[in-house]
Motif scaffolding. Sequence first.
Motif, short mmCIF file in Angstrom:
data_model
loop_
_atom_site.label_atom_id
_atom_site.label_comp_id
_atom_site.label_asym_id
_atom_site.label_seq_id
_atom_site.Cartn_x
_atom_site.Cartn_y
_atom_site.Cartn_z
N GLY A 32 -22.54 58.29 -27.36
CA GLY A 32 -22.33 56.85 -27.23
C GLY A 32 -23.32 56.22 -26.27
O GLY A 32 -23.84 55.13 -26.52
N LEU A 33 -23.61 56.91 -25.16
CA LEU A 33 -24.60 56.42 -24.21
C LEU A 33 -25.99 56.36 -24.85
O LEU A 33 -26.72 55.39 -24.70
CB LEU A 33 -24.64 57.32 -22.98
N ARG A 34 -26.33 57.42 -25.57
CA ARG A 34 -27.66 57.48 -26.20
C ARG A 34 -27.87 56.36 -27.18
O ARG A 34 -28.90 55.68 -27.18
CB ARG A 34 -27.85 58.83 -26.90
N VAL A 35 -26.87 56.14 -28.03
CA VAL A 35 -26.97 55.08 -29.03
C VAL A 35 -27.10 53.71 -28.37
O VAL A 35 -27.90 52.87 -28.79
CB VAL A 35 -25.74 55.12 -29.97
N SER A 36 -26.34 53.49 -27.32
CA SER A 36 -26.33 52.18 -26.67
C SER A 36 -27.67 51.81 -26.04
O SER A 36 -28.01 50.63 -25.95
CB SER A 36 -25.23 52.13 -25.60
N VAL A 37 -28.42 52.81 -25.59
CA VAL A 37 -29.69 52.51 -24.93
C VAL A 37 -30.89 52.71 -25.84
O VAL A 37 -31.99 52.27 -25.52
CB VAL A 37 -29.87 53.37 -23.65
N SER A 38 -30.72 53.34 -27.00
CA SER A 38 -31.86 53.60 -27.87
C SER A 38 -31.96 52.62 -29.03
O SER A 38 -33.06 52.34 -29.51
CB SER A 38 -31.79 55.03 -28.42
N GLN A 39 -30.84 52.09 -29.48
CA GLN A 39 -30.86 51.11 -30.58
C GLN A 39 -31.27 49.77 -30.01
O GLN A 39 -30.66 49.26 -29.07
CB GLN A 39 -29.47 51.03 -31.22
N PRO A 40 -32.33 49.12 -30.53
CA PRO A 40 -32.85 47.90 -29.92
C PRO A 40 -31.83 46.78 -29.74
O PRO A 40 -31.80 46.11 -28.70
CB PRO A 40 -33.97 47.48 -30.87
N VAL A 44 -19.47 53.42 -28.34
CA VAL A 44 -20.42 52.37 -27.99
C VAL A 44 -19.71 51.23 -27.27
O VAL A 44 -20.20 50.72 -26.25
CB VAL A 44 -21.14 51.86 -29.25
N ASN A 45 -18.54 50.84 -27.77
CA ASN A 45 -17.80 49.78 -27.10
C ASN A 45 -17.39 50.20 -25.69
O ASN A 45 -17.46 49.41 -24.74
CB ASN A 45 -16.56 49.41 -27.90
N ALA A 46 -16.96 51.45 -25.53
CA ALA A 46 -16.57 51.95 -24.21
C ALA A 46 -17.77 51.96 -23.26
O ALA A 46 -17.64 51.63 -22.07
CB ALA A 46 -15.97 53.34 -24.32
N THR A 47 -18.95 52.34 -23.76
CA THR A 47 -20.15 52.34 -22.93
C THR A 47 -20.48 50.92 -22.47
O THR A 47 -20.80 50.69 -21.30
CB THR A 47 -21.33 52.93 -23.71
N MET A 48 -20.41 49.98 -23.41
CA MET A 48 -20.69 48.58 -23.07
C MET A 48 -19.70 48.09 -22.01
O MET A 48 -20.08 47.47 -21.02
CB MET A 48 -20.59 47.71 -24.33
N THR A 49 -18.42 48.35 -22.23
CA THR A 49 -17.39 47.88 -21.31
C THR A 49 -17.57 48.50 -19.93
O THR A 49 -17.45 47.83 -18.91
CB THR A 49 -16.00 48.20 -21.87
N PHE A 50 -17.85 49.80 -19.92
CA PHE A 50 -18.05 50.51 -18.65
C PHE A 50 -19.19 49.88 -17.86
O PHE A 50 -19.08 49.65 -16.65
CB PHE A 50 -18.36 51.98 -18.94
N ALA A 51 -20.28 49.57 -18.54
CA ALA A 51 -21.46 49.05 -17.84
C ALA A 51 -21.25 47.61 -17.37
O ALA A 51 -21.50 47.28 -16.22
CB ALA A 51 -22.68 49.13 -18.75
N VAL A 52 -20.78 46.74 -18.29
CA VAL A 52 -20.71 45.32 -17.93
C VAL A 52 -19.56 45.02 -16.98
O VAL A 52 -19.60 44.04 -16.24
CB VAL A 52 -20.61 44.44 -19.20
N GLN A 53 -18.51 45.86 -16.98
CA GLN A 53 -17.44 45.67 -16.01
C GLN A 53 -17.74 46.38 -14.69
O GLN A 53 -17.41 45.88 -13.61
CB GLN A 53 -16.11 46.17 -16.58
N GLY A 54 -18.38 47.55 -14.78
CA GLY A 54 -18.69 48.29 -13.57
C GLY A 54 -19.65 47.56 -12.64
O GLY A 54 -19.55 47.67 -11.41
N VAL A 55 -20.55 46.75 -13.22
CA VAL A 55 -21.53 46.05 -12.40
C VAL A 55 -20.91 44.88 -11.65
O VAL A 55 -21.50 44.35 -10.71
CB VAL A 55 -22.70 45.56 -13.29
N MET A 56 -19.69 44.49 -12.03
CA MET A 56 -19.05 43.33 -11.39
C MET A 56 -18.79 43.57 -9.90
O MET A 56 -18.94 42.66 -9.08
CB MET A 56 -17.75 42.99 -12.11
N ALA A 57 -18.40 44.79 -9.55
CA ALA A 57 -18.16 45.08 -8.13
C ALA A 57 -19.44 44.90 -7.32
O ALA A 57 -19.42 44.35 -6.21
CB ALA A 57 -17.61 46.50 -7.99
N LEU A 58 -20.57 45.36 -7.87
CA LEU A 58 -21.84 45.22 -7.17
C LEU A 58 -22.22 43.75 -7.04
O LEU A 58 -22.74 43.32 -6.00
CB LEU A 58 -22.93 45.98 -7.92
N GLY A 59 -21.97 42.98 -8.10
CA GLY A 59 -22.30 41.56 -8.05
C GLY A 59 -21.51 40.83 -6.99
O GLY A 59 -22.04 40.00 -6.25
N ALA A 60 -20.21 41.12 -6.91
CA ALA A 60 -19.36 40.46 -5.92
C ALA A 60 -19.81 40.80 -4.50
O ALA A 60 -19.90 39.92 -3.63
CB ALA A 60 -17.91 40.86 -6.12
#
Length: 448
Positions: free
Chosen positions: A213-221, A352-368
Motif C-alpha cells: 500500500g505504501l509503495r503504490v501510494s508513492v509510485s503512482q503519479p 491505499v486509503n489507510a496510507t493516505m489517512t495515516f499520512a494526512v492525519q499524522g502530520v496534523m500533530a506536527l502542524g499544530a
Amino acid sequence: MPQATPLRRQGDYRLLWSARTISITGSEVSKIVVPLTAITLLAASPFEMGLLTAAAAVPALLFGLHSGTLADRLRRYRPLMIGCELVSCAAALTVPPAWVLGLLTVPWLIAVALVIGTAAVLFRAANFPYVATLVPPDQRTAAMAGFNASYSVASVAGPGLAGVLVQVLTAPLAILVEGISFLISAILLRSIRTPEDRQPARSRGLWRDMTEGLRVSVSQPVLRALLGAGVTINFFATAYVAVVMLYMLHTLGIPQVLIGPLTALSGVGGILGAWATTRLVKRHGENRVLAGSVLFFPIEILVVGLLDGPLWWKVTVLALIGTSTGIIVVAFASCMSGVIMRDTAPELHGRVNATMTFAVQGVMALGALGGGALAEVLGLRPVILLCAAGIATATLWIWVSPLGPVSPPRPLPRLRSRLGKRRSGAAFVPLGSSAETDRTITKRQPLV
C-alpha cells in the motif's frame, strides 16, 4: 444507457448514510462532554487532559496502516463495521454506571477513548472500500460528498446538542447519547441488504501487504500527487487552526460570543459544498474540480491574514470565509476520495486509503506544534501569512500531476497489485472522465 437510480432513492445507501450521520453526531457530542466530565467531576490535571486528548489520535498512528491491510483481506466488510460500532457502544456505555457507582476516573475515560478510537480506525478502513461495493462507479463522488455533508451537519449540531444534554442530564449521563448513537448505527448497518461477493487477493504476509500500500501510494503519479497535496494542506491548515482563534480574539478584536457562530459557518458551507460538488463533478469531472478547489485554500487564509478595518467588516469577511472554507474543503475531499477509488486496483483500496489517512492525519500533530511554536517567536499575523504561503504549494502537487491542466490528461494504466492476479473485471476509467470519488479534509478541518 439507462440512467442510474439517484442515491437518495437507493435504500441501502440511505441506511449507510444515516448510520454514519447518527454515529458522527454522537461522537461530536462526546468531544464536548468527555472533557467536561474530566474537568468538572474528576478534577483532571493539564497533563491528564493532554493524555485524554491524545488517546483519540493514538490508535490512528498505531493501527492505521495495519487496518488497511486487514480490510483488504476481508471477504465481507459489513460484519467488521457492525462489530466496531457495537464495541464502541459498549465502551461508551460503561461511563454512566461507573460515575454513578463512584468508580469513574480519568484513566477510565482514557481507556474508553482508546477503545473507541481503535474501533473507529478499523471502521474507516472497511467503510471506504465498502462504498465502492455499494455504490455504482459514476455515483461514488456524490456518495462521498453526502458523507462529507454528514460531517458538516454533525460539526454544527453536535456542540449545540452537547450543551443542552449537559444542562439536562449532566456530563457523564450525556455520554449515553454517544453509546446509543453507535448502537443505532449498528442496527442500520445490519439492515443493509446488498450482498457482498468479494474475492480478496492472496496475502503475502502482514508486512509485505502493508508495504504494498505504501509503495503504490508513492509510485503512482496520481496517488502521489494526492498524498503530497493532502499532507501539505493538513500541515499548514492545522498550524493555522492552532493560532487563528487567538488571532481573532487578540489581533482582530472579535467578541468571544461570535467565535462559535463564525466557526459553525464552516459546517454550513460543507453542506452547500456537498450539493455543489455533485453537480460540478457531473459537468467538469473530478480532476478539474480538484485543480480548481485547491487554488482557494491559500486565498482564504491570505484574506484572513490581511484583514483589518471596523468590526462589522471583519465579522462579515470572516463569515464569508468560514462558509466558503466549508464548501472548498468538501469539494476537494470528496473528489480526492473518488479519485483514490477510481485509480487504485480494488484489492488495494483498503491499504491505499489507510496510507493516505495515516499520512494526512499524522502530520496534523506536527502542524499544530509548529504553528504554536512559530507564533511565540514571530507573532500571530505573520504565522497566518506563512500558512497561506505554505498551503499554496499544495497547488503544485495537483497542477503538475496528471490531475492538473499543466500535465495533459492521458489514460494511465491502472496499477495492478503485486499480490497476485487481479480478480476485478472493472475497466480503467480515464483520468479526464467524471466518474466516481471521495475522501475528506476537515473544516480547516484537515483532510480526512
